[in-house]
Design a protein around this motif. Structure first.
Motif, PDB file in Angstrom:
ATOM      1  N   ALA A 121       7.960  -1.651  -2.973  1.00  0.00           N
ATOM      2  CA  ALA A 121       8.654  -0.828  -1.969  1.00  0.00           C
ATOM      3  C   ALA A 121       7.782  -0.645  -0.720  1.00  0.00           C
ATOM      4  CB  ALA A 121       9.005   0.524  -2.578  1.00  0.00           C
ATOM      5  N   MET A 122       6.504  -0.401  -0.934  1.00  0.00           N
ATOM      6  CA  MET A 122       5.585  -0.231   0.212  1.00  0.00           C
ATOM      7  C   MET A 122       5.526  -1.500   1.059  1.00  0.00           C
ATOM      8  SD  MET A 122       2.438   1.858  -1.535  1.00  0.00           S
ATOM      9  CE  MET A 122       1.433   2.033  -0.082  1.00  0.00           C
ATOM     10  N   ALA A 123       5.418  -2.641   0.369  1.00  0.00           N
ATOM     11  CA  ALA A 123       5.338  -3.915   1.101  1.00  0.00           C
ATOM     12  C   ALA A 123       6.610  -4.142   1.914  1.00  0.00           C
ATOM     13  CB  ALA A 123       5.107  -5.061   0.113  1.00  0.00           C
ATOM     14  N   LEU A 124       7.762  -3.804   1.343  1.00  0.00           N
ATOM     15  CA  LEU A 124       9.031  -3.997   2.051  1.00  0.00           C
ATOM     16  C   LEU A 124       9.127  -3.076   3.275  1.00  0.00           C
ATOM     17  CD1 LEU A 124      11.535  -4.363  -0.961  1.00  0.00           C
ATOM     18  CD2 LEU A 124      10.738  -6.144   0.611  1.00  0.00           C
ATOM     19  N   ILE A 125       8.664  -1.850   3.124  1.00  0.00           N
ATOM     20  CA  ILE A 125       8.674  -0.907   4.269  1.00  0.00           C
ATOM     21  C   ILE A 125       7.813  -1.460   5.400  1.00  0.00           C
ATOM     22  CG2 ILE A 125       7.931   1.392   5.032  1.00  0.00           C
ATOM     23  CD1 ILE A 125       8.732   2.433   2.250  1.00  0.00           C
ATOM     24  N   TYR A 126       6.626  -1.987   5.050  1.00  0.00           N
ATOM     25  CA  TYR A 126       5.739  -2.541   6.072  1.00  0.00           C
ATOM     26  C   TYR A 126       6.412  -3.709   6.798  1.00  0.00           C
ATOM     27  CZ  TYR A 126       1.942   0.185   3.991  1.00  0.00           C
ATOM     28  OH  TYR A 126       1.161   1.205   3.529  1.00  0.00           O
ATOM     29  N   LEU A 127       7.048  -4.579   6.015  1.00  0.00           N
ATOM     30  CA  LEU A 127       7.711  -5.741   6.625  1.00  0.00           C
ATOM     31  C   LEU A 127       8.809  -5.273   7.585  1.00  0.00           C
ATOM     32  CD1 LEU A 127       8.022  -8.189   3.579  1.00  0.00           C
ATOM     33  CD2 LEU A 127       6.701  -8.531   5.661  1.00  0.00           C
ATOM     34  N   ALA A 128       9.550  -4.260   7.172  1.00  0.00           N
ATOM     35  CA  ALA A 128      10.663  -3.771   7.999  1.00  0.00           C
ATOM     36  C   ALA A 128      10.167  -3.133   9.295  1.00  0.00           C
ATOM     37  CB  ALA A 128      11.488  -2.775   7.203  1.00  0.00           C
ATOM     38  N   PHE A 129       8.951  -2.623   9.292  1.00  0.00           N
ATOM     39  CA  PHE A 129       8.444  -1.906  10.473  1.00  0.00           C
ATOM     40  C   PHE A 129       7.426  -2.714  11.289  1.00  0.00           C
ATOM     41  CE2 PHE A 129      10.600   1.493   8.401  1.00  0.00           C
ATOM     42  CZ  PHE A 129      10.941   2.379   9.403  1.00  0.00           C
ATOM     43  N   GLY A 130       7.409  -4.011  11.063  1.00  0.00           N
ATOM     44  CA  GLY A 130       6.582  -4.878  11.918  1.00  0.00           C
ATOM     45  C   GLY A 130       5.117  -4.946  11.514  1.00  0.00           C
ATOM     46  N   TYR A 131       4.816  -4.622  10.268  1.00  0.00           N
ATOM     47  CA  TYR A 131       3.415  -4.668   9.812  1.00  0.00           C
ATOM     48  C   TYR A 131       3.133  -5.925   8.962  1.00  0.00           C
ATOM     49  CZ  TYR A 131       2.669   0.201  11.227  1.00  0.00           C
ATOM     50  OH  TYR A 131       2.536   1.355  11.943  1.00  0.00           O
ATOM     51  N   GLY A 132       4.054  -6.911   9.009  1.00  0.00           N
ATOM     52  CA  GLY A 132       3.943  -8.083   8.136  1.00  0.00           C
ATOM     53  C   GLY A 132       2.618  -8.812   8.253  1.00  0.00           C
ATOM     54  N   TRP A 133       2.158  -9.020   9.491  1.00  0.00           N
ATOM     55  CA  TRP A 133       0.932  -9.788   9.710  1.00  0.00           C
ATOM     56  C   TRP A 133      -0.287  -9.044   9.153  1.00  0.00           C
ATOM     57  CZ3 TRP A 133      -0.141 -14.489  10.069  1.00  0.00           C
ATOM     58  CH2 TRP A 133      -1.272 -14.976  10.695  1.00  0.00           C
ATOM     59  N   VAL A 134      -0.314  -7.731   9.377  1.00  0.00           N
ATOM     60  CA  VAL A 134      -1.434  -6.927   8.868  1.00  0.00           C
ATOM     61  C   VAL A 134      -1.384  -6.905   7.329  1.00  0.00           C
ATOM     62  CG1 VAL A 134      -2.614  -4.697   9.050  1.00  0.00           C
ATOM     63  CG2 VAL A 134      -1.170  -5.469  10.903  1.00  0.00           C
ATOM     64  N   LEU A 135      -0.156  -6.804   6.812  1.00  0.00           N
ATOM     65  CA  LEU A 135       0.026  -6.795   5.351  1.00  0.00           C
ATOM     66  C   LEU A 135      -0.548  -8.076   4.745  1.00  0.00           C
ATOM     67  CD1 LEU A 135       1.408  -5.534   2.791  1.00  0.00           C
ATOM     68  CD2 LEU A 135       3.443  -6.836   3.418  1.00  0.00           C
ATOM     69  N   LEU A 136      -0.238  -9.192   5.386  1.00  0.00           N
ATOM     70  CA  LEU A 136      -0.712 -10.480   4.873  1.00  0.00           C
ATOM     71  C   LEU A 136      -2.250 -10.530   4.864  1.00  0.00           C
ATOM     72  CD1 LEU A 136       0.273 -13.328   3.970  1.00  0.00           C
ATOM     73  CD2 LEU A 136      -0.006 -14.041   6.348  1.00  0.00           C
ATOM     74  N   LYS A 137      -2.848 -10.055   5.957  1.00  0.00           N
ATOM     75  CA  LYS A 137      -4.318 -10.057   6.046  1.00  0.00           C
ATOM     76  C   LYS A 137      -4.919  -9.162   4.969  1.00  0.00           C
ATOM     77  CE  LYS A 137      -4.788 -11.091  10.955  1.00  0.00           C
ATOM     78  NZ  LYS A 137      -4.992 -10.542  12.290  1.00  0.00           N
ATOM     79  N   CYS A 138      -4.290  -8.008   4.749  1.00  0.00           N
ATOM     80  CA  CYS A 138      -4.812  -7.082   3.730  1.00  0.00           C
ATOM     81  C   CYS A 138      -4.674  -7.680   2.334  1.00  0.00           C
ATOM     82  CB  CYS A 138      -4.053  -5.765   3.798  1.00  0.00           C
ATOM     83  SG  CYS A 138      -4.782  -4.631   4.963  1.00  0.00           S
ATOM     84  N   LEU A 139      -3.519  -8.341   2.099  1.00  0.00           N
ATOM     85  CA  LEU A 139      -3.311  -8.939   0.771  1.00  0.00           C
ATOM     86  C   LEU A 139      -4.348 -10.024   0.507  1.00  0.00           C
ATOM     87  CD1 LEU A 139       0.604  -9.198   0.550  1.00  0.00           C
ATOM     88  CD2 LEU A 139      -0.890  -7.566  -0.600  1.00  0.00           C
ATOM     89  N   CYS A 140      -4.696 -10.767   1.559  1.00  0.00           N
ATOM     90  CA  CYS A 140      -5.694 -11.834   1.393  1.00  0.00           C
ATOM     91  C   CYS A 140      -7.041 -11.280   0.910  1.00  0.00           C
ATOM     92  CB  CYS A 140      -5.917 -12.560   2.726  1.00  0.00           C
ATOM     93  SG  CYS A 140      -4.542 -13.577   3.191  1.00  0.00           S
ATOM     94  N   VAL A 141      -7.330 -10.038   1.263  1.00  0.00           N
ATOM     95  CA  VAL A 141      -8.602  -9.424   0.838  1.00  0.00           C
ATOM     96  C   VAL A 141      -8.421  -8.696  -0.494  1.00  0.00           C
ATOM     97  CG1 VAL A 141     -10.336  -7.677   1.431  1.00  0.00           C
ATOM     98  CG2 VAL A 141      -9.409  -9.174   3.206  1.00  0.00           C
ATOM     99  N   PHE A 142      -7.361  -7.892  -0.590  1.00  0.00           N
ATOM    100  CA  PHE A 142      -7.262  -6.974  -1.723  1.00  0.00           C
ATOM    101  C   PHE A 142      -6.700  -7.614  -2.998  1.00  0.00           C
ATOM    102  CE2 PHE A 142      -7.995  -3.953   1.650  1.00  0.00           C
ATOM    103  CZ  PHE A 142      -8.783  -3.002   1.020  1.00  0.00           C
TER     104      PHE A 142
END
Lengths: 229, 471
Positions: A41-62
């Motif tokens: 749900a958190m990931a989907l909220i981020y995608l909907a609000f334009g945080y997709g690129w940051v999400l991807l970078k964070c996932l690559c680390v975490f």
């Protein structure tokens, strides 16, 4: 940090509240079946609000970090479930950081100034946040400069002190002194009430939608805990 | 005694010495700046120009808990700004009357974007957002800046433009600038000086402290010289013309040496760069640059602010990996994936733009001796660069100009084959600059030392460059 900034961040105090609530709530339900749904749900909220690129970078680390910690946990406890839960907690930490690390500091300070926070606090916060990249940049410059002088900076305390800590300290003291003078010469005054905000950061409908989704997530967590009891 | 209505700044019988020091920095200074005047404040390095400016803007006074500045026993006399006795006023209170541009632009930036940085002072003065927007737009247009640029991505010259733009946007009727031309290219410096002259015509009072007299003098109404702790204000520009010339030229000798060098070395270049380019974050910093330097040759690199001069020098020094092209040094192609060793930097000396990061020893002598082959060589270079009287001083206690001279001396004492210098002339008065150029010219002739120098300083255009590269 600048590479993480998004064009349209969420209202900063809401970002901080969101991160705090989701981290706390997520840790409370991390042992429950609802936990993976919360992460999705958190990931989907981020995608909907334009945080997709940051999400991807964070996932690559975490994601790798979570798997590593989970694996260590498995080695220590021998329990597969505990290992997955540990990996999930690390991933939760990364996801909770997304809205805050992608927020330009000026947004935070302007929104706090709009809420009539003392300028000493807002400017202090801004300068502190800005100081970390400066610190990293200066450390890199000094290490490079020492290489050009033929010094190999090692963990030898004498070399480290002489060729790294002294130039770094002198440089940071110098920067702090000039920076504070620069702020004062630009008419910054703690006791002056007439300052304005060039681009006020206000709570918008978009922030309202984000806030609603936050409430839905919290309600979902509570419902999930009850259902998976 | 009253202050004239038209007087912007009056320094009256002002004396200053630093605490714990017996040395008088400013001795009974008398100085007046009127509205509508553009005054150039000049003097040798360490003559007290920055101290006088600090006294006017209030940063020499000590602040107590109530943020009220107070005079100390190390200073005496009065300073009036816009007719008001500002004794006891803090820096920020004085900033409501005076805009100031300080040295070291890099350390003064608070915000992450150009727009926010320029707006900061206007916000503090309580201007309306619409007005701030207009001022930001005007300042950006004037200094060739984009509102959206990230401050961390700006070059040294662009940072200097930004800080100056931020001060001008505050629109105070009195403007003080401390060496604002230091990192500006020729066009940027001319644009700034034209703007300041225009403001003076509109009734603003402008005080400019600067070493680059040749560039600034034609625009100013009056030149004031600080000498032996005292102000010499003769009310005109006559009497300081000896300082305005360029450094002496030894071009003829150098060209003869170059011809000899080419013959001696059978045309084998010491360093050759072929089609090198650098791209960072998707932006081309520079591209398709080819150059070669023979033993004993001198190259001067110039260009606009932000054109990539420093990055080119870093690439040649192997501190930065080029995105394309290749660099050949004396005996073969450099392997780009290998980090340069300390031995490499003994052959290729690199002097940073900021001297503070390269100094680490406890005294000037030890700083030079670190890279020198023996103590005699260290003493020789210390004398050569005129630093003997500072031998026991801590390098970080020197003035910025002296620190820069020391880094050049320390790197030169390593006796490299190639010396790369990034803006070595900043903060040097005419005599120090002449000495620096003479010493570098001597090393070039006597040791066939090759040099590549990045500079904006037009005073050095007479420095005998075998090649001048504009990027």
């Amino acid at each position: 940090m600048e590479r993480f900034y998004v064009a349209r961040p969420i209202y900063p105090p809401l970002c901080i509240l969101f991160s705090f609530v989701m981290l706390l709530g997520g840790l409370l339900v991390s042992g429950r079946g609802v936990f993976p749904f919360l992460l999705i749900a958190m990931a989907l909220i981020y995608l909907a609000f334009g945080y997709g690129w940051v999400l991807l970078k964070c996932l690559c680390v975490f994601v790798p970090l979570g798997l590593l910690v989970g694996f260590i946990s498995y080695l220590l406890t021998g329990q597969e479930t505990a290992a997955w839960q540990m990996a999930g907690r690390i991933l939760l930490l990364g996801l909770c950081a997304v809205p805050t690390i992608s927020m330009p500091p000026i947004f935070l300070t302007r929104s706090l100034a709009g809420l009539h926070c003392p300028r000493a606090l807002t400017l202090g916060m801004l300068v502190t946040i800005r100081f970390f990249p400066i610190l990293i940049r200066e450390m890199r410059h000094i290490l490079e400069a020492m290489r050009t002088r033929g010094v190999r900076v090692t963990m030898n305390p004498l070399v480290l002190y002489r060729a790294f800590l002294i130039p770094l300290t002198m440089r940071l003291v110098g920067i702090s002194e000039i920076l504070s003078l620069s702020i004062e010469t630009r008419a910054f005054d703690l006791h002056e009430a007439e300052q304005t905000i060039y681009r006020p950061v206000r709570f918008t409908i978009r922030d309202g939608v984000f806030c609603t989704l936050l409430i839905v997530c919290v309600a979902g967590m509570i419902a999930g805990v009850v259902v998976w009891k | 005694m009253s202050v004239g209505v038209n007087t912007a700044i009056e320094v009256r019988d002002y004396t200053f010495r630093y605490p714990d020091s017996e040395e008088i920095v400013l001795d009974h200074c008398q100085f007046t700046l009127r509205y509508g005047e553009f005054v150039l404040l000049t003097g040798d390095s360490g003559s007290g120009k920055s101290t006088l400016i600090a006294a006017i803007i209030g940063s020499l006074t000590h602040a107590d808990d109530d943020v009220q500045a107070r005079p100390t026993d190390t200073q005496a006399g009065k300073i009036f700004i816009d007719g008001l006795d500002v004794t006891g006023e803090s820096v920020s209170q004085r900033a409501r009357l005076v805009s100031a541009v300080l040295q070291d632009a890099d350390s003064q930036i608070v915000h992450t974007s150009v727009e926010d940085e320029i707006a900061f002072g206007c916000e503090n003065l309580g201007m309306e957002p619409e007005e701030i927007g207009e001022r930001v737009g005007r300042a950006c247009a004037l200094f060739g800046l984009e509102r959206t640029w990230r401050t961390s991505a700006l070059s040294g010259g662009q940072k200097q433009r930004l800080i100056t733009a931020a001060a001008l946007a505050m629109d105070r009727r009195i403007l003080i600038l401390d060496e604002p031309l230091a990192n500006l290219d020729q066009a940027g410096a001319a644009a700034l000086l034209r703007t300041l002259a225009g403001l003076a015509k509109d009734g603003y009072a402008i005080l400019l402290a600067e070493h680059r007299i040749d560039a600034a003098a034609p625009y100013t109404d009056r030149i004031v010289r600080l000498d032996n702790e005292r102000v010499h204000d003769n009310g005109s520009r006559i009497g300081v013309r000896d300082d305005r010339g360029q450094v002496r030229d030894d071009r003829g000798q150098a060209r003869a040496d170059r011809g000899q060098a080419r013959a001696d070395n059978d045309n084998a270049p010491l360093l050759s760069a072929r089609g090198i380019g650098l791209t960072l974050g998707g932006r081309d910093i520079f591209r398709d640059i080819s150059l070669e330097i023979l033993r004993g040759e001198r190259i001067v690199i110039t260009g606009d602010n932000g054109s990539g001069k420093t990055m080119l020098l870093r690439t040649l020094a192997r501190l930065q990996k080029p995105s394309c092209g290749e660099i050949v040094f004396a005996c073969g192609v450099l392997r780009q994936y290998r980090r340069p060793s300390p031995a490499w930097f003994r052959s290729v000396g690199y002097v940073f733009q900021n001297p503070n990061v390269q100094l680490f020893m406890p005294s000037v002598l030890e700083e030079i001796a670190y890279g020198a082959k023996d103590a005699d060589t260290a003493r020789h270079y210390m004398e050569l660069f005129g630093l003997s009287h500072l031998a026991e001083r801590h390098p970080h206690s020197l003035s910025e100009g002296q620190k820069r001279l020391l880094t050049v001396a320390a790197v030169a004492a390593q006796e490299p084959q190639l010396l790369l210098l990034d803006e070595p002339t900043v903060g040097q008065d005419h005599a120090a600059l002449q000495r620096l150029m003479d010493v570098l010219g001597g090393l070039n002739r006597d040791r066939t030392l090759s040099m590549i120098m990045v500079t904006h300083d037009q005073r050095c255009s007479g420095f005998a460059a075998d090649q001048k590269i504009i990027i």
